[in-house]
Design a protein around this motif. Structure first.
Motif, short mmCIF file in Angstrom:
data_model
loop_
_atom_site.label_atom_id
_atom_site.label_comp_id
_atom_site.label_asym_id
_atom_site.label_seq_id
_atom_site.Cartn_x
_atom_site.Cartn_y
_atom_site.Cartn_z
N ALA A 493 5.02 13.52 10.23
CA ALA A 493 4.35 12.40 10.29
C ALA A 493 3.16 12.47 10.97
N GLY A 494 2.17 11.97 9.90
CA GLY A 494 0.75 11.87 10.59
C GLY A 494 -0.15 12.91 9.91
N ARG A 495 0.21 14.04 9.47
CA ARG A 495 -0.50 15.04 8.71
C ARG A 495 -1.15 14.60 7.62
N THR A 496 -2.44 14.87 7.24
CA THR A 496 -3.02 14.91 6.16
C THR A 496 -2.64 15.74 4.99
N VAL A 497 -1.94 15.51 3.83
CA VAL A 497 -1.70 16.64 2.85
C VAL A 497 -2.63 16.90 1.99
N VAL A 498 -3.49 16.08 1.46
CA VAL A 498 -4.75 16.27 0.71
C VAL A 498 -5.85 15.36 1.04
N THR A 545 -9.24 12.81 -5.53
CA THR A 545 -9.95 11.43 -5.40
C THR A 545 -9.38 10.29 -4.50
N ALA A 546 -8.49 10.92 -3.81
CA ALA A 546 -7.96 10.15 -2.77
C ALA A 546 -7.37 11.00 -1.46
N THR A 547 -7.08 10.19 -0.55
CA THR A 547 -6.53 11.12 0.72
C THR A 547 -5.14 10.74 0.76
N VAL A 548 -4.31 11.68 0.83
CA VAL A 548 -2.58 11.54 0.98
C VAL A 548 -2.35 11.81 2.51
N GLU A 552 5.92 9.85 7.48
CA GLU A 552 7.23 10.18 8.35
C GLU A 552 7.18 11.45 8.04
N ASP A 553 8.14 12.16 8.57
CA ASP A 553 8.43 13.78 8.21
C ASP A 553 8.89 13.65 6.62
#
Length: 587
Positions: A493-498, A545-548, A552-553
């Motif tokens: 939870a909280g980590r930016t994936v892309v 084109t977006a931040t993901v 949650e885990d």
């Protein structure tokens, strides 16, 4: 007594479970409109074919006696063995639906022409030529039908069940067709049976005409036409291939020659150890199948003491075993033991021969017929399903054509060699040699069969991919391969994936958990298990084109850029679905 009762209950439960599984599998086949039409088309044309074959044999016997029947049969089988691998190239170069319809219509026309020859009382040779032509035109039907079947099914178990249903229909047609033919000849004449066969071909063409596969199947025909098909996957261990193109090998636009195209089925089998193993096992069994044409007559005359007409009784018992075995094979569809069951079915062609060797009697003759009949669908059904599962679609028709030619050839070999074997060592030693011939490859390959079955289990994440609109049109082989190419990722939870503006390097699917999608710092949506992201940058070849961000885990599955683009760009329907998704998300 309690033990006996327990065993009886256990056997009864096993039988009930098998019947229930078979009924469920057959119901799933006939709930699929495309499969239902295909099975009914096959049933009609096969019953008509058997009736027609009976009529031709009766006519040929009346014209030239047993010698004429034997010579015509030998020439016909030889030509079919050559024609099957050559004609099957059409199944990979043209839309398979059109190939099936054309085969039906041409055969109907040829049979009507043969009927006209009978009515006009022409010399015998045009009727022989036309009867042979009908068989040769039919050589393209089965490879096209079997190579099209995977595109009409939704699950691996449904494909096995469909093949099992086809095998059962063949066994039933083996009884019904000759019976209809003989009855009509007795009540009317040979011309009536010929016209019945022409009508069944028209019936088949009408039903096939109403089959409407996904448009991705049509698109795959274009891919096949553009692909380099001078061989299959150069794999030492088999596996599923993706339909794809490629150059001729020298960086130019050269296309493989006609002979190379037609030989692609054989070269694909030779390069793939699993396909080669299947060929060895099944060809060993068909050598024995060919030999049965000889030793069954000896069984009838010398052991059963009924005379040559006893062959019909033995064949009927074989057919009963085949029908039971067909239902058993269908019931096994969900067990995913394709290669193991195929090897078992082949071994069931050896054990009965040893029974007759040890104790030649009417009991063992009929017991051997029923056991061999039971084993036959285990070989046929699982052989077809294995080939459909591990062969690239681009050469699937030619691979089936190569098998068809090889199987007809080995059957002819068995029927030709058996008389010499009997005169050389005698009936019982000859049967023992045959038993060793058919059992040795199957037993020797059992470990590899088990390994192959392990690879044929549908990957765990294939179902997840199938729920994504741009992947659902893909063939099962392509989808299963994609599932094996997925890589697992974890995002607490909280980590930016892309991150917006980054390079687009992979496509991601949410297996569990949830993520937030934002653009220019503004919240767009929440996505959960089964949702996906990353396709816009990959398909438009632009940065993210977006931040993901994981809310949650979250467990993710990622697919590399190259694997994603290969899969989606290979299907017109997948590209359309992807464009629609992008339009909605960009909008």
């Amino acid at each position: 007594m309690a033990v006996d009762s327990g065993v009886s209950v256990g056997v009864a439960d096993a039988v009930r479970n098998s019947i229930r599984d078979a009924r469920t599998s057959i119901a799933s086949v006939f709930r699929n409109p495309a499969l239902r039409r295909m099975q009914l088309a096959l049933a009609g044309s096969m019953i008509g074919d058997w009736a027609y074959s009976t009529a031709v044999i009766v006519w040929a016997y009346g014209v030239g006696g047993a010698k004429a029947v034997g010579v015509w049969g030998a020439i016909r089988f030889l030509l079919m063995a050559v024609t099957s691998p050559l004609g099957s190239a059409l199944a990979d170069r043209l839309p398979r639906k059109k190939v099936l319809i054309a085969s039906d219509l041409l055969r109907a026309l040829v049979v009507v022409a043969a009927t006209a020859c009978l009515v006009l009382d022409t010399p015998a040779w045009p009727i022989y030529v036309l009867a042979t032509a009908a068989s040769l035109i039919g050589c393209v039907f089965r490879p096209a039908q079997m190579s099209w079947m995977p595109s009409l099914t939704n699950r691996p178990e449904e494909l096995t069940a469909s093949n099992g249903t086809s095998s059962t229909i063949e066994s039933i047609a083996f009884f019904v067709g000759p019976a209809i033919g003989a009855s009509l000849i007795a009540l009317t004449n040979i011309e009536t049976v010929f016209l019945l066969n022409a009508a069944t071909f028209l019936w088949s063409a009408f039903l096939v005409l109403g089959i409407h596969p996904h448009s991705s199947v049509v698109a795959s025909t274009v891919a096949r036409a553009e692909a380099d098909t001078d061989g299959g996957p150069d794999s030492s261990d088999g596996g599923v291939g993706v339909v794809g193109g490629g150059g001729a090998g020298d960086g130019d636009d050269a296309k493989p020659g006609m002979l190379a195209e037609m030989a692609a089925g054989f070269s694909t089998i030779a390069k793939n150890r699993d396909l080669l193993m299947v060929a060895i096992i099944v060809c060993a069994q068909t050598v024995v199948a060919g030999a049965t044409l000889v030793f069954t007559v000896i069984f009838a005359v010398d052991i059963v003491k009924t005379g040559p007409e006893g062959v019909g009784f033995i064949d009927s018992v074989f057919g009963v075993g085949a029908i039971v075995g067909g239902f058993y094979a269908i019931a096994r569809a969900s067990h995913n033991k394709l290669a193991g069951d195929m090897a078992t079915g082949t071994i069931l062609w050896a054990i009965p021969l040893l029974l007759v060797v040890v104790w030649p009697s009417p009991v063992t003759v009929f017991a051997s017929a029923i056991i061999m009949g039971f084993g036959n669908p285990l070989v046929d059904v699982n052989f077809a399903t294995i080939v459909q599962r591990i062969t690239p679609d681009a050469v699937l028709g030619r691979v089936f054509g190569a098998y068809e030619g090889a199987l007809i050839g080995t059957m002819a070999l068995g029927s030709a060699v058996m008389p010499f074997l009997i005169s050389w060592v005698g009936l019982r030693p000859g049967l023992a040699l045959l038993a060793v011939l058919v059992a040795a490859p199957a037993i020797g390959f059992l470990p590899r069969c088990r390994r192959l079955d392990a690879t044929l289990i549908e990957p765990e994440d294939a179902k997840l991919l199938r729920g994504i609109p741009m992947f659902s049109p893909l063939t099962r082989a392509t989808l299963e391969l994609l599932a094996t190419q997925l890589t697992s990722e974890s995002a607490p939870a909280g980590r930016t994936v892309v991150r917006e503006g980054e390079e687009s390097d992979r496509f991601l699917v949410i297996k569990s958990g949830a993520v937030e999608v934002s653009q220019n710092g503004m919240f767009l949506r929440i996505e959960r298990a089964g949702d996906y992201f990353g396709e816009i940058g990959l398909l438009r070849d632009v940065p993210r084109t977006a931040t993901v961000t994981a809310t949650e885990d979250t467990e993710l599955l990622s697919l590399s850029r190259a694997d994603f683009l290969d899969a989606v760009s290979g299907s017109e329907e997948s590209r359309v679905a992807a464009d629609d998704i992008i339009s909605r998300r960009m909008g």
